[in-house]
Design a protein around this motif. Structure first.
Motif, short mmCIF file in Angstrom:
data_model
loop_
_atom_site.label_atom_id
_atom_site.label_comp_id
_atom_site.label_asym_id
_atom_site.label_seq_id
_atom_site.Cartn_x
_atom_site.Cartn_y
_atom_site.Cartn_z
N ASP A 80 0.75 -0.78 0.09
CA ASP A 80 0.24 0.04 -0.07
C ASP A 80 0.94 1.27 -0.21
O ASP A 80 0.30 2.08 -0.48
CB ASP A 80 -0.91 -0.40 1.54
N ASP A 81 2.02 1.23 0.21
CA ASP A 81 2.64 2.19 0.87
C ASP A 81 3.37 2.94 -0.63
O ASP A 81 3.95 4.25 -0.79
CB ASP A 81 3.21 2.65 2.16
N GLU A 82 4.03 1.29 -1.05
CA GLU A 82 4.41 1.43 -2.18
C GLU A 82 3.03 2.64 -2.94
O GLU A 82 3.75 3.51 -4.26
CB GLU A 82 5.07 0.54 -3.37
N ILE A 83 2.11 1.72 -3.41
CA ILE A 83 0.81 3.18 -4.26
C ILE A 83 0.67 4.91 -3.88
O ILE A 83 0.45 5.33 -4.77
CB ILE A 83 0.02 1.72 -4.14
N ASP A 84 0.71 4.97 -2.81
CA ASP A 84 0.75 5.92 -2.55
C ASP A 84 1.92 6.54 -2.70
O ASP A 84 1.31 7.29 -2.68
CB ASP A 84 0.81 5.69 -0.19
N ALA A 85 2.74 6.66 -2.10
CA ALA A 85 4.10 7.05 -2.57
C ALA A 85 4.20 8.06 -4.09
O ALA A 85 4.78 9.06 -4.64
CB ALA A 85 5.57 6.15 -2.71
N VAL A 86 3.97 6.39 -4.97
CA VAL A 86 3.60 7.11 -6.29
C VAL A 86 2.45 7.85 -6.89
O VAL A 86 2.58 8.83 -7.84
CB VAL A 86 3.73 5.43 -7.23
#
Length: 298
Positions: A279-285
């Motif tokens: 989830d945090d990778e998606i949020d960062a993008v």
């Protein structure tokens, strides 16, 4: 979920929108397996037998949590407790690890377990075995395992090149696209009309849900961005789906992977993500895209 960028300098007709697919990223099974790994790491020494999944971020997090590492083909490890990857390991490899005195913490995803069982059922029926997937992918290697003579094919051309067999059993790598699976099966049927072709669908239900969500998202997106590690076959499957739909698409792992100007000209950007994307990778993008659009709105 739609995230809309609005500023006083953008008219309503020029409004930029970033919208997520309704289903994207980790399935509940992957979340559960990852939570199990972290919990077991907190209990004491543990060795990863290969990467937990095809995502460098997850591997780095496991390392920081104290995981040691050995190769998937290694016969032993420096700790008694070892973790079987989410993409699985062959029955023969598991047997060797147990004989070496290791306690196995099995992270194998349910869909991959089903593929293992299914290919052995086809083997018991005396079929020529065909696995539709990517040769060299850890999941494919685990499914084939100690079985001899399994044909691993990833294109219709390779299907046409297969020699005739009176009875062929076909399963799929769980993380490939349904389009790829369907195209190759059609090629096998066309090439070997007199062969009995037994196709057992082992595609991941979570992967099919991500595909359908991407199809829905594509109806209202001018550009589709797939967030996934390059090694993640489920991310490549989503990219294939986007291209089959005729949409411009791009796979990226971080926002920084985008080239200057790649987002220019697009007002509706859709986001999806592979099975092993957190989830945090998606949020960062998404945050990176929104900041970029905000900085270029003047």
């Amino acid at each position: 979920m739609a995230t809309t960028l609005s500023t006083s300098s953008i008219s309503s007709s020029q409004k930029k929108e970033v919208r997520r697919a309704a289903v994207l990223g980790m399935s509940q099974e992957t979340r559960d397996a990852w939570s199990l790994l972290l919990r077991r790491l907190s209990e004491g020494p543990l060795t990863l037998m290969g990467a937990p999944g095809p995502n460098r971020v997850l591997l780095d997090r496991a390392r920081r949590a104290g995981a040691l590492e050995s190769g998937l083909d290694d016969l032993s490890a420096p700790t008694r407790r070892i973790a079987v990857p989410l993409t699985g390991a062959s029955a023969q490899q598991r047997k060797l690890w147990k004989e070496a005195g290791h306690e196995l913490i099995d992270l194998t995803l349910p869909a991959v377990r089903r593929a293992h069982v299914t290919i052995n059922l086809l083997r018991a029926e005396g079929c020529r075995l065909v696995l539709v997937g990517h040769p060299g992918d850890p999941e494919c290697q685990a499914i084939c395992g100690h079985l001899h003579g399994v044909a691993v094919i990833e294109s219709a051309d390779e299907a046409f090149d297969l020699s005739f067999a009176p009875h062929t059993g076909v399963i799929f790598q769980t993380s490939i696209s349904s389009q790829r699976a369907r195209t190759i099966v059609e090629a096998l049927r066309s090439r070997h009309r007199d062969s009995r072709l037994q196709v057992l669908d082992t595609l991941s239900p979570a992967g099919l849900q991500r595909e359908q969500a991407l199809r829905n998202l594509a109806r209202e997106s001018e550009l589709l961005l797939i967030i996934a590690d390059p090694a993640d076959a489920s991310g490549r499957a989503l990219y294939e789906t986007a291209r089959w739909l005729g949409r411009p698409a791009r796979i990226l792992h971080r926002f920084e992977d985008l080239e200057v100007g790649e987002l220019s000209g697009y007002r509706q950007i859709g986001l999806s993500a592979g099975e092993f994307t957190s989830d945090d990778e998606i949020d960062a993008v998404e945050i990176g895209i929104l900041r970029h659009l905000q900085g270029n709105s003047g």
